[in-house]
Structures are given as C-alpha cells and as structure tokens.
Design a protein around this motif. Structure first.
Motif, PDB file in Angstrom:
ATOM      1  N   SER A 183      -5.789  10.883  97.429  1.00 21.72           N
ATOM      2  CA  SER A 183      -4.776  10.676  96.877  1.00 21.72           C
ATOM      3  C   SER A 183      -4.837   9.336  98.014  1.00 21.72           C
ATOM      4  O   SER A 183      -4.217   7.752  96.953  1.00 21.72           O
ATOM      5  N   VAL A 184      -5.376   8.728  98.860  1.00 22.29           N
ATOM      6  CA  VAL A 184      -5.592   7.938  99.614  1.00 22.29           C
ATOM      7  C   VAL A 184      -6.306   6.402  98.955  1.00 22.29           C
ATOM      8  O   VAL A 184      -5.675   5.556  99.158  1.00 22.29           O
ATOM      9  N   HIS A 185      -7.638   7.308  98.289  1.00 27.01           N
ATOM     10  CA  HIS A 185      -7.676   6.136  97.090  1.00 27.01           C
ATOM     11  C   HIS A 185      -7.139   5.267  96.169  1.00 27.01           C
ATOM     12  O   HIS A 185      -7.602   3.625  95.744  1.00 27.01           O
ATOM     13  N   GLY A 186      -6.159   5.878  95.849  1.00 25.54           N
ATOM     14  CA  GLY A 186      -5.471   5.306  94.770  1.00 25.54           C
ATOM     15  C   GLY A 186      -4.465   4.371  95.074  1.00 25.54           C
ATOM     16  O   GLY A 186      -4.365   4.002  96.136  1.00 25.54           O
ATOM     17  N   ARG A 187      -3.806   3.417  93.542  1.00 26.00           N
ATOM     18  CA  ARG A 187      -3.143   2.984  94.532  1.00 26.00           C
ATOM     19  C   ARG A 187      -1.386   3.169  94.918  1.00 26.00           C
ATOM     20  O   ARG A 187      -1.352   2.449  95.510  1.00 26.00           O
ATOM     21  N   TYR A 188      -1.033   4.096  94.299  1.00 22.82           N
ATOM     22  CA  TYR A 188      -0.046   4.947  95.040  1.00 22.82           C
ATOM     23  C   TYR A 188       0.634   5.658  95.334  1.00 22.82           C
ATOM     24  O   TYR A 188      -0.418   7.285  94.898  1.00 22.82           O
ATOM     25  N   ARG A 189       0.439   6.307  96.967  1.00 21.98           N
ATOM     26  CA  ARG A 189       0.585   7.748  97.115  1.00 21.98           C
ATOM     27  C   ARG A 189       2.172   7.662  97.497  1.00 21.98           C
ATOM     28  O   ARG A 189       3.149   6.722  98.452  1.00 21.98           O
ATOM     29  N   VAL A 190       2.671   9.190  97.412  1.00 23.93           N
ATOM     30  CA  VAL A 190       4.300   8.798  97.368  1.00 23.93           C
ATOM     31  C   VAL A 190       4.429  10.491  97.813  1.00 23.93           C
ATOM     32  O   VAL A 190       3.711  11.127  98.089  1.00 23.93           O
ATOM     33  N   ALA A 191       4.994  10.393  99.562  1.00 20.28           N
ATOM     34  CA  ALA A 191       5.136  11.735 100.443  1.00 20.28           C
ATOM     35  C   ALA A 191       6.653  11.573 100.725  1.00 20.28           C
ATOM     36  O   ALA A 191       7.515  10.928  99.634  1.00 20.28           O
ATOM     37  N   THR A 192       6.837  12.543 101.008  1.00 21.00           N
ATOM     38  CA  THR A 192       8.202  13.627 100.684  1.00 21.00           C
ATOM     39  C   THR A 192       8.464  13.835 102.616  1.00 21.00           C
ATOM     40  O   THR A 192       7.568  13.485 103.531  1.00 21.00           O
ATOM     41  N   GLU A 193       9.548  14.317 102.623  1.00 25.37           N
ATOM     42  CA  GLU A 193       9.712  14.824 103.822  1.00 25.37           C
ATOM     43  C   GLU A 193       8.875  15.929 103.893  1.00 25.37           C
ATOM     44  O   GLU A 193       8.760  17.075 105.077  1.00 25.37           O
ATOM     45  N   LYS A 194       8.944  16.668 103.185  1.00 30.53           N
ATOM     46  CA  LYS A 194       7.935  18.131 103.427  1.00 30.53           C
ATOM     47  C   LYS A 194       6.055  17.926 103.768  1.00 30.53           C
ATOM     48  O   LYS A 194       5.322  18.183 104.095  1.00 30.53           O
ATOM     49  N   THR A 195       6.114  16.009 103.769  1.00 30.45           N
ATOM     50  CA  THR A 195       4.346  16.275 103.333  1.00 30.45           C
ATOM     51  C   THR A 195       4.129  16.007 104.682  1.00 30.45           C
ATOM     52  O   THR A 195       4.284  15.685 106.209  1.00 30.45           O
ATOM     53  N   THR A 196       2.920  16.316 104.972  1.00 34.96           N
ATOM     54  CA  THR A 196       2.258  16.692 106.964  1.00 34.96           C
ATOM     55  C   THR A 196       0.685  16.515 106.378  1.00 34.96           C
ATOM     56  O   THR A 196      -0.261  16.882 105.511  1.00 34.96           O
ATOM     57  N   ILE A 197       0.204  15.452 106.953  1.00 34.53           N
ATOM     58  CA  ILE A 197      -1.218  14.977 106.711  1.00 34.53           C
ATOM     59  C   ILE A 197      -1.667  15.571 107.653  1.00 34.53           C
ATOM     60  O   ILE A 197      -1.617  15.217 109.017  1.00 34.53           O
ATOM     61  N   ALA A 198      -3.467  15.488 107.942  1.00 34.94           N
ATOM     62  CA  ALA A 198      -4.288  15.076 109.316  1.00 34.94           C
ATOM     63  C   ALA A 198      -5.788  15.907 108.142  1.00 34.94           C
ATOM     64  O   ALA A 198      -6.119  15.898 107.521  1.00 34.94           O
ATOM     65  N   MET A 199      -6.687  15.024 109.240  1.00 38.41           N
ATOM     66  CA  MET A 199      -7.761  15.239 109.117  1.00 38.41           C
ATOM     67  C   MET A 199      -8.295  16.399 110.081  1.00 38.41           C
ATOM     68  O   MET A 199      -8.800  15.321 110.582  1.00 38.41           O
ATOM     69  N   PRO A 200      -8.659  17.809 109.849  1.00 30.80           N
ATOM     70  CA  PRO A 200      -8.852  18.006 111.630  1.00 30.80           C
ATOM     71  C   PRO A 200      -9.915  18.742 111.463  1.00 30.80           C
ATOM     72  O   PRO A 200     -10.650  19.822 111.960  1.00 30.80           O
ATOM     73  N   GLU A 201     -10.980  17.753 110.642  1.00 30.76           N
ATOM     74  CA  GLU A 201     -12.419  18.406 110.569  1.00 30.76           C
ATOM     75  C   GLU A 201     -13.092  18.626 111.991  1.00 30.76           C
ATOM     76  O   GLU A 201     -14.327  19.585 111.929  1.00 30.76           O
ATOM     77  N   THR A 202     -13.173  17.618 112.667  1.00 26.84           N
ATOM     78  CA  THR A 202     -13.893  17.980 113.706  1.00 26.84           C
ATOM     79  C   THR A 202     -13.872  19.080 114.664  1.00 26.84           C
ATOM     80  O   THR A 202     -14.831  19.284 115.882  1.00 26.84           O
ATOM     81  N   LYS A 203     -12.816  20.276 114.175  1.00 28.93           N
ATOM     82  CA  LYS A 203     -12.266  20.982 115.100  1.00 28.93           C
ATOM     83  C   LYS A 203     -13.316  22.039 114.328  1.00 28.93           C
ATOM     84  O   LYS A 203     -13.481  23.053 114.843  1.00 28.93           O
ATOM     85  N   ILE A 204     -14.078  21.611 112.982  1.00 25.98           N
ATOM     86  CA  ILE A 204     -14.940  22.766 112.551  1.00 25.98           C
ATOM     87  C   ILE A 204     -16.335  22.325 112.026  1.00 25.98           C
ATOM     88  O   ILE A 204     -16.924  22.895 111.778  1.00 25.98           O
ATOM     89  N   GLY A 205     -16.184  21.581 113.062  1.00 27.40           N
ATOM     90  CA  GLY A 205     -18.204  21.098 113.376  1.00 27.40           C
ATOM     91  C   GLY A 205     -18.470  20.103 112.336  1.00 27.40           C
ATOM     92  O   GLY A 205     -19.413  19.946 111.808  1.00 27.40           O
ATOM     93  N   LEU A 206     -16.951  19.318 110.998  1.00 25.10           N
ATOM     94  CA  LEU A 206     -17.588  18.678 110.317  1.00 25.10           C
ATOM     95  C   LEU A 206     -16.721  17.493 110.793  1.00 25.10           C
ATOM     96  O   LEU A 206     -16.959  16.780 112.306  1.00 25.10           O
ATOM     97  N   PHE A 207     -16.899  16.370 109.585  1.00 24.96           N
ATOM     98  CA  PHE A 207     -16.389  15.079 110.686  1.00 24.96           C
ATOM     99  C   PHE A 207     -15.211  14.591 109.377  1.00 24.96           C
ATOM    100  O   PHE A 207     -15.376  14.944 107.976  1.00 24.96           O
ATOM    101  N   PRO A 208     -14.400  13.876 109.345  1.00 29.39           N
ATOM    102  CA  PRO A 208     -13.495  13.055 108.308  1.00 29.39           C
ATOM    103  C   PRO A 208     -14.058  12.469 107.286  1.00 29.39           C
ATOM    104  O   PRO A 208     -14.773  10.956 107.616  1.00 29.39           O
ATOM    105  N   ASP A 209     -14.163  13.379 106.017  1.00 33.81           N
ATOM    106  CA  ASP A 209     -15.351  12.650 104.886  1.00 33.81           C
ATOM    107  C   ASP A 209     -13.958  12.564 103.604  1.00 33.81           C
ATOM    108  O   ASP A 209     -12.966  11.802 104.271  1.00 33.81           O
TER     109      ASP A 209
END
Length: 365
Positions: free
Chosen positions: A131-157
């Motif tokens: 989504s984020v690399h595209g031209r338009y991203r439409v959020a709503t009241e239900k949207t929850t975003i996160a990059m939680p990778e450091t919790k599982i031994g990865l990185f935000p890719d």
C-alpha cells in the motif's frame, strides 16, 4: 464403474482444491479499473508465495491496459496483516517469497497509473508494502498499522528502510524499532495514508473510482470523500520522539528515554527491552542507510538482510516463540545489545553471491 466413479470424484476433489488455492487473491475488471481482493480473511489476508506470484504479472498487465488499480482485503478485519512468517522464515521458501514480494513492492513504487489501496482494518508488514509505495492510501476508522518485525527477530522490510526514515520528526525510526500501532486518522497524520474515508463509504467510493479516466479525476474524487484529520494521538510526545530517536545508536536512544521519565518513555523502554537486540541494531542501520537511498536500492539491501535472517538464529526463534510454541520466551542470540557487535550487524548487509542477489523483473541483462 466403481473405478470410474472414484476417478471422477478424485478429479472433482483435485479441481476443487485447485480452485480454492486460486482464490487466495481475486482479480476483476470493473469499468476502467482493475480490482484486486486479497482473499484469505481467516488468515487476515496475510501474503504467501502463491499470492505474490499472481500479483506481479497481473499488476504488470493492468499497468498497460487499465486507467487505475484498486487493492483491498476480504472480510472486515484486515487489509493485510503481513507476510506469512512461518513460510518466510524457511531457508528454502523464504528467499523465494521475499524475491517476488519485493518485486511487487518495486512495481507499486513506480506504477504509472493511479494505484489506490483501501487499508481498511489491520495493515502490518507486507500489508504496508502493498500500500504505502502506491500513489493513494485510504485509511478508515478500522485501520491499524504497525511494523512489528523487531519482536520476531526480523526488521521492517518491504521497503520499510525507504518509507520509515521519510516520515516526520523521527517517527519512522520510533515505529520501526518499537512496532507501535497507529489507528484511524493518525495513519493520515503520520503520512502513511493519503486520505481518510469512513468504512461505510468504501463501496460507494470504489464504484465511483472505477469510472474515473484520469489521475486528476481520481484525486478530485478522493478529496471529496476525505474527512479532515484530528489531533495526532502522539502529539503530546512528538517532541520526546524527535529528541530520543534522533540519537545515532540504540544505546543512546535508551539513555535519552531514561532522561525523559514520563509514562510514555517508561512504556517505550519496556517495549525496546522486549525486542530482539540484533534486530534493533540491524533495523537502526537499515533505516539510517535507507534515508539516503531510493526504493530499489533499499529493497536490494533488505533482500540481503532477509536472506541472512532466514539463515540466522533469531528470526526462526522469534517465530517459534511468538507464533508456533507461543511461549513468548525467545532465546535471542546475541542475548543483549552489548553482545551485538558491529561485525555481527555488518555481516547482514554484505553483498550476496551474484546469482542470489535480488533481481528486478525489468532489469536489463
């Protein structure tokens, strides 16, 4: 006769299995638009190899035959909760999955026609890559975003090293290291979404968008549906985020957080202490470098990190502890931040052998 019946039943079962496998992502044409639906609602539309392998050729075809593309998730809960990490952590499957997924991210980043993502519901990791690399991203009241990778031994890719450092006031480094969630209108405030529309109006918006011919029409329509933002929920601590996460090392971020001494800093310190130490340092370096690179270069760098993560201890261990055994007790190695040496971090960034490097689908030979 009995044999024939068994044969026809077997054929039916195979056919049914194949059609159910094909249904993990749906493609349809409505008026001028190509519409993609990520169709694994029970798995929160998390991505697997089969899905990304279908997305890439379809997106390439539509770029030359449609006026716009809309991507959304099936069900009410999620746009896309990320990649299927149980699959991604495997030494053989992981690199194959990442290779195609990053090619999809790359294509979205340079897409010629309007690409509109309805990030309704949970949108994490790979969902942000779609989504984020595209031209338009439409959020709503239900949207929850996160990059939680450091919790599982990865990185935000999925291009995290590109888009996170470009967010305002060190917000990207804060989100990338802590995995903190943003919801609703905050997602627009942070710069992750471009518009906010009530989830009840998405169906109407989709129908009207499908009739658009030009980017100007798309933009005008999105602006009509857009609701004004409210105060950023992180506003009271933005100055602290900016100060603490301006530091050049994880250790210094921790020192600065200890100086702030409020509820937010205490909670943030606790979160960082629960993350994989190796992941924190790798993430910090990836975001520092990504700030100076373009998206394709970031994806090439991330691919090296992702391949090495599948060969390393921490990523499989993090997935085991949090998602397989669910004991929430990962045994990280290196165990502490002090144990994570500069050499350890740099080894992840080293070039892979030529035949294993990330190659983009349109690369000139």
């Amino acid at each position: 006769m009995f044999k024939l019946r068994i044969l026809s039943q077997t054929k039916f079962l195979i056919k049914r299995t194949m059609s159910s496998q094909e249904a993990d992502v749906l493609f349809e044409t409505v008026n001028n638009a190509g519409i993609i639906t990520l169709n694994r609602p029970k798995a929160l539309n998390s991505l697997n190899t089969s899905m990304v392998e279908k997305l890439l050729p379809q997106l390439r075809e539509w770029e030359n035959s449609k006026n716009l593309v809309i991507i959304k998730g099936a069900g009410e809960k999620a746009f896309c909760a990320g990649g299927d990490v149980k699959l991604a952590m495997k030494k053989d499957e992981g690199p194959k999955f990442f290779h195609t997924e990053y090619n999809v991210n790359y294509l979205i980043g340079k897409y010629k026609i309007p690409y509109i993502a309805f990030i309704n519901g949970i949108t994490m990791g790979g969902g942000l890559g779609l989504s984020v690399h595209g031209r338009y991203r439409v959020a709503t009241e239900k949207t929850t975003i996160a990059m939680p990778e450091t919790k599982i031994g990865l990185f935000p890719d999925v291009g995290g090293s590109y888009f996170l450092p470009r967010l305002q006031v060190n917000l990207g480094l804060y989100l990338g290291l802590t995995g903190d969630k943003l919801k609703g209108k905050d997602v627009v405030k942070a710069g992750i979404a471009t518009h906010f529309v009530s989830s009840k109006r998405l169906y109407e918006l989709e129908k009207l968008l499908s009739r658009c011919y030009s980017d100007m029409e798309v933009q005008s329509l999105l602006n009509k549906f857009n609701e004004p933002p409210e105060e950023f929920s992180l506003a009271p601590n933005i100055k602290h985020i900016n100060y603490c996460f301006a530091a050049s090392t994880i250790e210094e971020i921790i020192e600065r957080l200890e100086k702030v001494q409020n509820d937010w800093s205490v909670k943030t310190l606790e979160i960082l202490h629960n993350m994989c130490p190796g992941s924190l340092k790798i993430t910090m370096r990836a975001l520092q470098r990504g700030a100076q690179l373009e998206l394709p270069q970031c994806l090439k760098m991330e691919y090296r990190l992702a391949v090495r993560s599948t060969e390393n201890h921490d990523f499989p261990e993090g997935v085991r502890a949090l998602l397989i055994d669910k004991d929430n007790n990962p045994k990280w190695n290196p165990k502490t931040l002090a144990d994570v040496t500069d050499d350890y971090v740099e080894n992840f960034f080293k070039k892979l052998p030529d035949d294993r490097e990330l190659k983009f689908f349109d690369a000139k030979l």
